[in-house]
Design a protein around this motif. Sequence first.
Motif, mmCIF file in Angstrom:
data_model
loop_
_atom_site.group_PDB
_atom_site.id
_atom_site.type_symbol
_atom_site.label_atom_id
_atom_site.label_comp_id
_atom_site.label_asym_id
_atom_site.label_seq_id
_atom_site.Cartn_x
_atom_site.Cartn_y
_atom_site.Cartn_z
ATOM 1 N N VAL A 28 19.579 25.663 0.821
ATOM 2 C CA VAL A 28 18.902 26.223 -0.354
ATOM 3 C C VAL A 28 19.676 25.929 -1.638
ATOM 4 O O VAL A 28 19.108 25.615 -2.683
ATOM 5 C CB VAL A 28 18.714 27.757 -0.166
ATOM 6 N N ALA A 79 8.750 30.839 -7.090
ATOM 7 C CA ALA A 79 8.341 29.453 -6.809
ATOM 8 C C ALA A 79 8.249 29.237 -5.286
ATOM 9 O O ALA A 79 8.886 29.959 -4.515
ATOM 10 C CB ALA A 79 9.374 28.498 -7.407
ATOM 11 N N PRO A 80 7.466 28.229 -4.876
ATOM 12 C CA PRO A 80 7.354 27.977 -3.429
ATOM 13 C C PRO A 80 8.645 27.416 -2.846
ATOM 14 O O PRO A 80 9.242 26.496 -3.411
ATOM 15 C CB PRO A 80 6.241 26.923 -3.360
ATOM 16 N N GLY A 82 10.227 26.132 0.917
ATOM 17 C CA GLY A 82 9.989 25.840 2.330
ATOM 18 C C GLY A 82 11.151 26.334 3.193
ATOM 19 O O GLY A 82 12.291 26.386 2.741
ATOM 20 N N SER A 109 4.619 28.413 0.030
ATOM 21 C CA SER A 109 4.809 26.967 0.226
ATOM 22 C C SER A 109 4.045 26.484 1.452
ATOM 23 O O SER A 109 3.974 27.187 2.459
ATOM 24 C CB SER A 109 6.303 26.680 0.407
ATOM 25 N N ALA A 111 5.275 24.418 3.258
ATOM 26 C CA ALA A 111 6.358 24.268 4.240
ATOM 27 C C ALA A 111 7.076 25.588 4.520
ATOM 28 O O ALA A 111 8.205 25.608 5.013
ATOM 29 C CB ALA A 111 7.359 23.233 3.730
ATOM 30 N N GLN A 130 0.848 26.648 -2.544
ATOM 31 C CA GLN A 130 1.378 25.327 -2.926
ATOM 32 C C GLN A 130 1.030 24.316 -1.847
ATOM 33 O O GLN A 130 1.305 24.540 -0.667
ATOM 34 C CB GLN A 130 2.901 25.398 -3.111
ATOM 35 N N HIS A 275 11.938 20.342 -9.342
ATOM 36 C CA HIS A 275 12.173 20.794 -7.979
ATOM 37 C C HIS A 275 13.570 21.426 -7.849
ATOM 38 O O HIS A 275 14.234 21.308 -6.834
ATOM 39 C CB HIS A 275 12.040 19.605 -7.016
ATOM 40 N N ARG A 278 16.380 18.981 -6.869
ATOM 41 C CA ARG A 278 16.503 18.596 -5.449
ATOM 42 C C ARG A 278 15.893 17.245 -5.135
ATOM 43 O O ARG A 278 16.015 16.747 -4.029
ATOM 44 C CB ARG A 278 15.827 19.657 -4.574
ATOM 45 N N ASP A 306 9.875 25.716 -14.387
ATOM 46 C CA ASP A 306 10.908 26.201 -13.480
ATOM 47 C C ASP A 306 12.061 25.211 -13.445
ATOM 48 O O ASP A 306 12.067 24.211 -14.168
ATOM 49 C CB ASP A 306 10.355 26.523 -12.071
ATOM 50 N N SER A 307 13.061 25.527 -12.645
ATOM 51 C CA SER A 307 14.271 24.726 -12.412
ATOM 52 C C SER A 307 15.434 25.184 -13.297
ATOM 53 O O SER A 307 15.497 24.838 -14.481
ATOM 54 C CB SER A 307 14.029 23.221 -12.592
ATOM 55 N N ILE A 309 16.394 28.493 -13.880
ATOM 56 C CA ILE A 309 16.350 29.828 -14.515
ATOM 57 C C ILE A 309 17.251 30.794 -13.750
ATOM 58 O O ILE A 309 17.063 31.031 -12.562
ATOM 59 C CB ILE A 309 14.893 30.330 -14.589
ATOM 60 N N THR A 328 10.991 31.042 -10.776
ATOM 61 C CA THR A 328 12.347 30.837 -10.294
ATOM 62 C C THR A 328 12.300 30.698 -8.782
ATOM 63 O O THR A 328 11.508 31.379 -8.115
ATOM 64 C CB THR A 328 13.291 31.977 -10.711
ATOM 65 N N GLY A 329 13.094 29.800 -8.262
ATOM 66 C CA GLY A 329 13.161 29.640 -6.811
ATOM 67 C C GLY A 329 14.403 30.330 -6.279
ATOM 68 O O GLY A 329 14.359 31.385 -5.652
#
Length: 381
Positions: A28, A79-80, A82, A109, A111, A130, A275, A278, A306-307, A309, A328-329
């Motif tokens: 992650v 955010a999604p 997987g 997600s 996934a 997603q 992403h 990633r 996103d990305s 935050i 935010t993921g």
Amino acid sequence: MGLDRAASVDDLRLRAKRRIPRFAFDLVDGGAENERNMRRNSEAFEEVELTPRYMVDVSKIDTRSSVLGQTFDAPFGMAPIGMLNAFWPGADLMLAQLCKAQNIPYVASSAASTTLETLAEAADGNGWFQLYVSSDPDVTEGLLARAEAAGYGTLMVTADVPAAGKRDRDIRNQLAVPFRFTPEVIMQCAMNPRWALTSLKHGAPNVANYADLLQSATSYADVQKTLITPGFTWDDLKHLRARWKGQLLVKGVLHAKDADMCADLGCDGIVVSNHGGRQVAFGPPTVEALPAIAKAVAGRMAIILDSGIRRGADMLRAKALGADFAFTGRALAYGVGAGGEVGAQRAFDILHLELVRALGQLGAVSLDGVGPTYLSKFKDA
Ligand SMILES: Cc1cc2nc3c(=O)[nH]c(=O)nc-3n(C[C@H](O)[C@H](O)[C@H](O)COP(=O)(O)O)c2cc1C
């Protein structure tokens, strides 16, 4: 450090790191190649300065924010992600429930390690789906039909995975399909007994929406072929637009021209995203890509960012640069890793309280009032 002493998302990340075996934490936490893009996401946020305006009555602050016709209690959602149950067992459901309770959007997600039906039920009206477009059209259609039947109104199709990202940490950790219990993995699990016991109780996570299809997968390439395709093009997006009756968002837009084409195709919005750093190491941070995109879109559709935050103020920076909403993921995921449901709540509270405080400090009583005039380097101010 106890959860109650975690002052920031970064503190939660460190706590999660201590509780999770390295191979699962890296899954992650990691980014593409040397992680330059991931680092730049955070650095670029820090470089965006907002100048406070004082002597404004900020005794009542409202963090509600509307996007795509829905009003949420905060200007950010989940955010999604997987396979998040590999990070912490049960993470998907904890986050879907958190989003419902806090009235923010949760994106399930393709996934995910929990089925889209179970997540729709948990998110209960706050769920978006997603989609990864598969190399097999029947697989894609199957997911769309299931998402419709489960009641998702908003579809977010991910465009930034024409190929899987190369993540050096996962290669070093020798992650493979099917998963192998190497002596190193066993050792890492033994050193994190709470994670190991909880994982044993939950059973091995899988990519739940494709469980049947992937049962016989013997390599990473098999999984990739089922999940994604290098052949996803603008024509496919056009078909998808005609096929999906609900709202359609394209996730992973970084170029103003692509944003313009999404608007022309009748998309309801885009997610300016890399992403979370990633996919490629060489790409731009999203806050740097955003101004040109906002200019090209010119209000024709919603812009979500996103990305990177990690602070409440990051959402205000994104808003000032032209975003309508944020996702935010990892920030919320780190919360789960740091302390399960309580940790997820802590991550939300940290972000939300930072946001309230930052709005007050800035001299804005609501998100609606945050625009480019707060940018320190705004030329027309
Ligand atoms: C472990 C992990 C898995 C992810 N899986 C997906 C996915 O399945 N689909 C997708 O569109 N994006 C996926 N993303 C990207 C996120 O949706 C989001 O764009 C990213 O996490 C934002 O960056 P942040 O983590 O810095 O907030 C994933 C991100 C992470 C960290």
